[in-house]
Design a protein around this motif. Structure first.
Motif, short mmCIF file in Angstrom:
data_model
loop_
_atom_site.label_atom_id
_atom_site.label_comp_id
_atom_site.label_asym_id
_atom_site.label_seq_id
_atom_site.Cartn_x
_atom_site.Cartn_y
_atom_site.Cartn_z
N ALA A 147 -25.14 -49.80 10.95
CA ALA A 147 -25.89 -50.42 10.33
C ALA A 147 -24.81 -50.48 8.89
CB ALA A 147 -27.19 -50.62 9.60
N LEU A 148 -24.92 -49.14 7.95
CA LEU A 148 -24.35 -49.11 7.00
C LEU A 148 -22.62 -49.60 6.91
CD1 LEU A 148 -25.75 -45.75 5.69
CD2 LEU A 148 -26.09 -48.31 4.42
N ARG A 149 -22.44 -48.59 8.47
CA ARG A 149 -21.11 -49.54 8.28
C ARG A 149 -20.45 -50.40 8.52
NH1 ARG A 149 -18.25 -45.13 10.52
NH2 ARG A 149 -19.95 -44.51 11.19
N ALA A 150 -21.95 -51.85 9.04
CA ALA A 150 -21.51 -53.28 9.09
C ALA A 150 -21.33 -53.56 7.77
CB ALA A 150 -22.68 -54.11 10.26
N ARG A 151 -22.62 -52.77 6.73
CA ARG A 151 -22.07 -53.52 5.83
C ARG A 151 -21.27 -53.63 4.40
NH1 ARG A 151 -27.64 -54.23 3.39
NH2 ARG A 151 -29.22 -53.80 5.09
N GLN A 152 -20.35 -51.97 5.02
CA GLN A 152 -19.18 -51.70 4.66
C GLN A 152 -18.04 -52.72 5.13
OE1 GLN A 152 -17.66 -47.83 6.34
NE2 GLN A 152 -17.20 -46.78 3.78
N PRO A 205 -18.41 -49.89 -0.85
CA PRO A 205 -17.13 -49.45 -1.00
C PRO A 205 -16.13 -48.67 0.29
CG PRO A 205 -18.56 -48.73 -3.25
CD PRO A 205 -19.39 -48.80 -1.93
N PRO A 206 -15.07 -48.55 0.73
CA PRO A 206 -14.20 -48.52 2.18
C PRO A 206 -14.12 -46.93 1.91
CG PRO A 206 -12.91 -49.44 1.13
CD PRO A 206 -13.78 -50.00 0.07
N GLN A 256 -34.53 -47.42 -10.35
CA GLN A 256 -34.28 -46.70 -10.59
C GLN A 256 -32.46 -46.44 -9.85
OE1 GLN A 256 -32.97 -45.69 -14.28
NE2 GLN A 256 -34.55 -47.36 -14.31
N LEU A 257 -33.17 -45.96 -8.91
CA LEU A 257 -32.33 -46.04 -7.49
C LEU A 257 -31.59 -46.98 -7.02
CD1 LEU A 257 -31.84 -43.72 -5.81
CD2 LEU A 257 -33.75 -43.80 -4.28
N ALA A 258 -32.55 -48.39 -6.87
CA ALA A 258 -32.15 -49.73 -6.27
C ALA A 258 -30.57 -49.58 -6.98
CB ALA A 258 -33.22 -50.52 -5.88
N ARG A 259 -31.09 -49.18 -8.89
CA ARG A 259 -29.95 -49.66 -9.73
C ARG A 259 -28.85 -48.93 -9.24
NH1 ARG A 259 -32.75 -51.12 -15.89
NH2 ARG A 259 -34.62 -51.72 -15.10
N LEU A 260 -29.11 -47.69 -8.87
CA LEU A 260 -28.38 -46.44 -9.05
C LEU A 260 -27.04 -47.64 -7.85
CD1 LEU A 260 -26.68 -43.97 -9.49
CD2 LEU A 260 -27.98 -42.96 -7.73
N VAL A 261 -28.07 -47.92 -6.11
CA VAL A 261 -27.25 -48.15 -5.36
C VAL A 261 -26.60 -49.26 -5.78
CG1 VAL A 261 -27.58 -49.17 -2.76
CG2 VAL A 261 -28.61 -47.73 -3.88
N ARG A 262 -26.76 -50.69 -6.31
CA ARG A 262 -26.66 -52.27 -7.29
C ARG A 262 -25.14 -51.69 -7.85
NH1 ARG A 262 -32.01 -54.38 -7.52
NH2 ARG A 262 -31.99 -53.01 -9.89
N HIS A 263 -25.10 -50.45 -8.30
CA HIS A 263 -23.85 -50.02 -9.40
C HIS A 263 -22.62 -49.92 -8.23
CE1 HIS A 263 -24.89 -49.59 -13.67
NE2 HIS A 263 -26.15 -49.32 -12.78
N PHE A 264 -22.77 -49.11 -6.86
CA PHE A 264 -21.71 -48.94 -6.34
C PHE A 264 -21.33 -50.30 -5.16
CE2 PHE A 264 -24.41 -46.33 -4.20
CZ PHE A 264 -24.54 -46.49 -2.26
N THR A 265 -22.47 -50.95 -4.93
CA THR A 265 -22.39 -52.08 -3.61
C THR A 265 -22.10 -53.71 -4.22
OG1 THR A 265 -25.18 -52.65 -4.31
CG2 THR A 265 -24.52 -51.01 -1.86
#
Length: 196
Positions: free
Chosen positions: A130-135, A141-142, A187-196
């Motif tokens: 599922a993460l690979r599909a999101r990628q 990021p690739p 905070q963890l959601a914000r961290l993830v938003r920074h790289f998605t």
């Protein structure tokens, strides 16, 4: 005083309620002692039932674990919809709300307990895919390995459970409060938003 005979509705058994009590007791017992050290008699005592009911409904300790594991996979699968940052926020909240189940997962990973693998590996492989599909859709990021990302996010989402002292020392806050759990989830959601 003479004993009162229960009426028909009081005599009627409620197997679903009994099963639910057994599953709740099993989760608490497994979380407290780990799978290997948990005893069916202790689970029955916690549930307030005869231990033969555990065999009757679930086929014993392994059957209880299988049932709980299936429920965990079902719940985890429901948390994977939406943006990745919200998925991670949901897992932080789930860890807070389902502390006994989360503790059982910690036991499973640090104790070496030989727990039955009833689809857990397949479920986790599906999460990697599922993460690979999101990628592939451009959300991740690739240059990130989806398997390593899942491992890192899973650890981060449950960090306050298995590292409460470190969480307190780092933040100065009590990691066992709802307020901190919400702050950490954000905070963890914000961290993830920074790289998605």
């Amino acid at each position: 005083m003479p004993r009162r005979s229960p009426d028909a509705t009081e005599r009627k058994r409620d197997p679903e309620r009994t099963k639910a009590r057994i599953l709740e007791a099993a989760t608490a017992e497994f979380a407290a002692k780990g799978y290997a050290a948990a005893r069916v008699s202790a689970i029955a005592d916690r549930a307030g039932v005869n231990k033969q009911l555990i065999s009757y409904y679930f086929g014993g300790k392994e059957g209880l674990y299988r049932e709980l594991s299936g429920r965990w996979r079902q719940q985890g699968g429901q948390l994977t919809e939406g943006p990745l940052a919200e998925v991670v926020r949901g897992f932080v909240r789930s860890t807070r709300e389902q502390r006994d189940w989360a503790r059982l997962m910690v036991w499973q990973n640090v104790s070496g307990d030989d727990m039955p693998d009833e689809g857990d590996a397949d479920f986790l492989r599906a999460q990697v895919e599922a993460l690979r599909a999101r990628q592939e859709a451009g959300e991740i990021p690739p240059d990130l390995d989806p398997a390593c990302l899942l491992l890192a996010l899973t650890a981060a989402a449950s960090a306050t459970l298995f590292m409460p002292r470190m969480a307190h020392r780092i933040t100065g806050q009590d990691p066992d409060t709802d307020e901190f759990a919400e702050h950490y989830a954000e905070q963890l959601a914000r961290l993830v938003r920074h790289f998605t």
